[in-house]
Design an enzyme around this catalytic site. Structure first.
Site, short mmCIF file in Angstrom:
data_model
loop_
_atom_site.label_atom_id
_atom_site.label_comp_id
_atom_site.label_asym_id
_atom_site.label_seq_id
_atom_site.Cartn_x
_atom_site.Cartn_y
_atom_site.Cartn_z
N GLY A 33 3.49 -5.49 -4.35
CA GLY A 33 4.85 -4.98 -4.35
C GLY A 33 5.26 -4.67 -5.77
O GLY A 33 4.51 -4.02 -6.50
N GLU A 34 6.38 -5.19 -6.18
CA GLU A 34 6.90 -5.00 -7.54
C GLU A 34 7.02 -6.40 -8.13
O GLU A 34 7.81 -7.21 -7.63
CB GLU A 34 8.28 -4.36 -7.43
CG GLU A 34 8.54 -3.15 -8.26
CD GLU A 34 7.94 -3.13 -9.63
OE1 GLU A 34 8.34 -3.99 -10.47
OE2 GLU A 34 7.09 -2.28 -9.90
N SER A 35 6.26 -6.69 -9.17
CA SER A 35 6.23 -8.07 -9.66
C SER A 35 7.60 -8.53 -10.19
O SER A 35 7.95 -9.70 -10.04
CB SER A 35 5.15 -8.24 -10.72
OG SER A 35 5.24 -7.24 -11.70
N CYS A 66 -2.57 -7.79 -6.36
CA CYS A 66 -1.85 -6.80 -7.15
C CYS A 66 -0.62 -7.43 -7.83
O CYS A 66 -0.78 -8.22 -8.73
CB CYS A 66 -1.52 -5.58 -6.30
SG CYS A 66 -1.29 -4.13 -7.33
N ARG A 92 0.16 -4.63 -16.72
CA ARG A 92 0.73 -3.93 -15.55
C ARG A 92 0.47 -2.42 -15.62
O ARG A 92 0.37 -1.85 -16.70
CB ARG A 92 2.23 -4.18 -15.46
CG ARG A 92 2.59 -5.62 -15.21
CD ARG A 92 4.09 -5.83 -15.19
NE ARG A 92 4.72 -5.11 -14.08
CZ ARG A 92 6.03 -4.91 -13.97
NH1 ARG A 92 6.84 -5.36 -14.92
NH2 ARG A 92 6.51 -4.25 -12.95
N ILE A 118 -3.18 0.45 -5.96
CA ILE A 118 -1.89 1.15 -5.96
C ILE A 118 -1.12 0.74 -7.22
O ILE A 118 -0.67 -0.40 -7.34
CB ILE A 118 -1.05 0.79 -4.71
CG1 ILE A 118 -1.84 1.13 -3.43
CG2 ILE A 118 0.29 1.54 -4.72
CD1 ILE A 118 -1.18 0.65 -2.15
N ARG A 119 -1.01 1.64 -8.16
CA ARG A 119 -0.34 1.35 -9.44
C ARG A 119 -0.78 -0.05 -9.93
O ARG A 119 0.04 -0.94 -10.18
CB ARG A 119 1.18 1.43 -9.29
CG ARG A 119 1.84 1.94 -10.54
CD ARG A 119 3.09 2.74 -10.25
NE ARG A 119 4.18 1.92 -9.78
CZ ARG A 119 5.06 1.31 -10.58
NH1 ARG A 119 5.00 1.46 -11.88
NH2 ARG A 119 6.01 0.58 -10.08
N HIS A 154 -5.62 -4.16 -3.11
CA HIS A 154 -4.96 -4.64 -1.88
C HIS A 154 -5.99 -4.84 -0.78
O HIS A 154 -6.20 -3.95 0.05
CB HIS A 154 -3.94 -3.61 -1.41
CG HIS A 154 -2.70 -3.57 -2.22
ND1 HIS A 154 -1.55 -4.25 -1.88
CD2 HIS A 154 -2.42 -2.93 -3.38
CE1 HIS A 154 -0.62 -4.03 -2.78
NE2 HIS A 154 -1.12 -3.23 -3.72
N GLU A 156 -5.77 -6.38 1.90
CA GLU A 156 -5.14 -6.38 3.23
C GLU A 156 -5.00 -4.96 3.79
O GLU A 156 -4.68 -4.79 4.96
CB GLU A 156 -3.77 -7.09 3.17
CG GLU A 156 -2.62 -6.28 2.57
CD GLU A 156 -2.65 -6.15 1.05
OE1 GLU A 156 -3.66 -6.53 0.41
OE2 GLU A 156 -1.65 -5.64 0.49
N1 GLN Z 1 2.89 -1.89 -10.36
C1 GLN Z 1 3.33 -3.09 -9.71
C2 GLN Z 1 3.82 -4.11 -10.75
O1 GLN Z 1 3.57 -3.98 -11.91
C3 GLN Z 1 2.23 -3.70 -8.85
C4 GLN Z 1 1.83 -2.72 -7.76
C5 GLN Z 1 1.27 -3.32 -6.51
O2 GLN Z 1 1.47 -4.50 -6.20
N2 GLN Z 1 0.61 -2.49 -5.75
O3 GLN Z 1 4.46 -5.05 -10.37
#
Ligand code: GLN
Length: 176
Positions: A33-35, A66, A92, A118-119, A154, A156
């Protein structure tokens, strides 16, 4: 998706939203997600300290994927604050922006695994007690330490629960 992966292993997993949900659990996934958001919500819902305390007491194994791996790391070179439970630093968004997301083929226990990035972040400074389980083009993407599994991809999102099975095989960290 993590719950579905455990279901494929015939394991009854459940979501954790409050400290009391941790009761009786031996293994917990910190998802992607977004840390920064995850840090904010874990603090807001009173889970940040209980997670750290349970892991340090040796009663909770953790799997960070992630953004979850970012939270486990020693530091991420800025924001958000991290739990500091895994002896590795992490950078990140190391592969670029959302559009630079990709699938990379890894090897796990001798068989291929298509890993979804993913990113994604990148582990940068890995402690000597931490094992590198998989690399992509020489870059470590999966780490294991006592009571901890962390992937910058990921697992999952791939229809193959081998990483989740490996996590279930980990014992929680013994008390020090
Ligand atoms: N870019 C997100 C972060 O820095 C991590 C991305 C992800 O969990 N797929 O938090």
């Amino acid at each position: 998706p993590h719950l579905a992966a455990f279901a494929r292993l015939a394991l009854a997993a459940r979501p954790v939203r409050a400290p009391a949900d941790l009761d009786g659990l031996t293994h917990l996934v910190l998802p992607g997600g977004e840390s920064t958001t995850l840090h904010h919500l874990l603090t807001l819902f009173g889970l940040w300290e209980p997670l750290r305390a349970r892991h340090r007491a040796g009663t909770l194994a953790l799997f960070g994927t992630c953004a979850g791996a970012i939270l486990l790391a020693r530091d991420c070179g800025g924001s958000p604050p991290t739990l500091g439970l895994l002896d590795a630093a992490i950078e990140r968004n190391a592969y670029g922006r959302q559009v630079d997301s990709f699938v990379g083929e890894l090897e796990l226990e001798g068989a291929p695994f298509p890993a979804v990035f993913i990113r994604a972040p990148r582990f940068t400074d890995i402690g000597s007690d931490v094992r590198v389980l998989a690399r992509l083009a020489d870059i470590p993407v999966a780490l294991e330490a006592t009571g901890i599994l962390a992937t910058t991809f990921h697992p999952e999102l791939t229809d193959d629960p081998r990483w989740h099975a490996r996590f279930l095989g980990l014992a929680a960290r013994p008390a020090r």
